[in-house]
Design an enzyme around this catalytic site. Sequence first.
Site, PDB file in Angstrom:
ATOM      1  N   LEU A 178     -16.731  26.977  50.858  1.00 32.22           N
ATOM      2  CA  LEU A 178     -17.999  26.813  50.591  1.00 32.22           C
ATOM      3  C   LEU A 178     -18.486  25.138  50.922  1.00 32.22           C
ATOM      4  CD1 LEU A 178     -17.692  27.960  46.751  1.00 32.22           C
ATOM      5  CD2 LEU A 178     -18.958  29.178  48.159  1.00 32.22           C
ATOM      6  N   GLY A 179     -17.673  24.470  51.142  1.00 32.63           N
ATOM      7  CA  GLY A 179     -17.429  23.061  52.294  1.00 32.63           C
ATOM      8  C   GLY A 179     -16.528  22.798  51.962  1.00 32.63           C
ATOM      9  N   GLY A 232     -11.080  16.908  50.111  1.00 34.65           N
ATOM     10  CA  GLY A 232     -10.123  18.369  49.925  1.00 34.65           C
ATOM     11  C   GLY A 232     -11.346  19.649  50.400  1.00 34.65           C
ATOM     12  N   VAL A 239     -13.156  23.069  49.261  1.00 30.67           N
ATOM     13  CA  VAL A 239     -13.713  23.791  47.989  1.00 30.67           C
ATOM     14  C   VAL A 239     -13.661  25.679  48.515  1.00 30.67           C
ATOM     15  CG1 VAL A 239     -15.450  24.401  46.515  1.00 30.67           C
ATOM     16  CG2 VAL A 239     -14.512  21.497  47.820  1.00 30.67           C
ATOM     17  N   LYS A 266     -10.578  24.145  44.660  1.00 33.49           N
ATOM     18  CA  LYS A 266     -10.004  23.274  45.467  1.00 33.49           C
ATOM     19  C   LYS A 266      -8.940  22.676  46.505  1.00 33.49           C
ATOM     20  CE  LYS A 266     -12.179  17.998  45.511  1.00 33.49           C
ATOM     21  NZ  LYS A 266     -12.606  17.369  45.458  1.00 33.49           N
ATOM     22  N   ASP A 322     -19.318   8.988  40.293  1.00 31.42           N
ATOM     23  CA  ASP A 322     -20.135   9.325  41.387  1.00 31.42           C
ATOM     24  C   ASP A 322     -20.778  10.362  41.110  1.00 31.42           C
ATOM     25  OD1 ASP A 322     -20.666  10.592  44.570  1.00 31.42           O
ATOM     26  OD2 ASP A 322     -19.255  10.817  44.726  1.00 31.42           O
TER      27      ASP A 322
END
Length: 287
Positions: A5-6, A11, A13, A27, A121
């Site tokens: 996914l990204g 890390g 994912v 993750k 964040d």
Amino acid sequence: MLGRLGEGGQGVVYLGRDADGDLVTVKLLRGGVAAGQRARSRFVKEADAAQQVAGRHTARVLDADVTGDRPYIVSEFVEGPSLQHVVEDRGPLPPPRLRKLALRTAGALAAIHRAGIVHRDFKPGNVLLGPDGAKVIDFGIARTTGADATPMTTGPVGTPAYMAPEQIEDEPVGPPADVFAWAATMVFAATGRPPFGTGPSAAVMRRVTSRRPDLGELEGPLRELAARCLDKNPAARPTARQLVRALRDGQAPAPKPRPKRIPRYRWRMMIALALVVSAGFTLGILF
């Protein structure tokens, strides 16, 4: 595992499917067994923080193993784009949808703070708009409120356009920093831009610490509430619980008394400005 996914600094994912056939996100800590102790420690803190938060407005942690050769965290999969992508692709949210987003994300922050966690964040990229509403994700740099009782030693951490002044100045960071980021995120959702603009990180951070926010077309009670939350002094901002009540009642809470104590980071800015003015005055005399 169905696909990637990204990825981020900590890390990668992946999309996965569990034994019951439900979709999940997995993750994996970057580097696995070769990851340094500092990276592994941050990953452990992320898992702990996410597991402590109990709220229907955050992605639930389903499983985690942070001690093995391949540390991982398995979370609920939220099927939907991020707020960042929605606004970039389709423009600012209409008022009814914006009000729902504000209430759900404020509720998420209230649950996070109730668990003794500071997200640090909160931003449009970490708000996913799923079929059942907005959910807050990514506790990669979250901290417990107790751990933030002393200044950080690793330098400012976060996303400049959504960082509070005390976060930028590497002062102790508590729940008020998340409230500041929430308001900045709501301004982005309403206008398509963060309240302190975009550009090089140093320029954005300078505007955060020294200029008034640009609230653009944000209107009504939410405008007043955002302005309160974007106060430079963390002690003047409402709490996440107050945000939830204010949004349900449709009016901003009574303003807090102005704090008499000036935070250290504001003193440093005032001293720096005085030195600049003094230097200019001295040069004027010499020339």
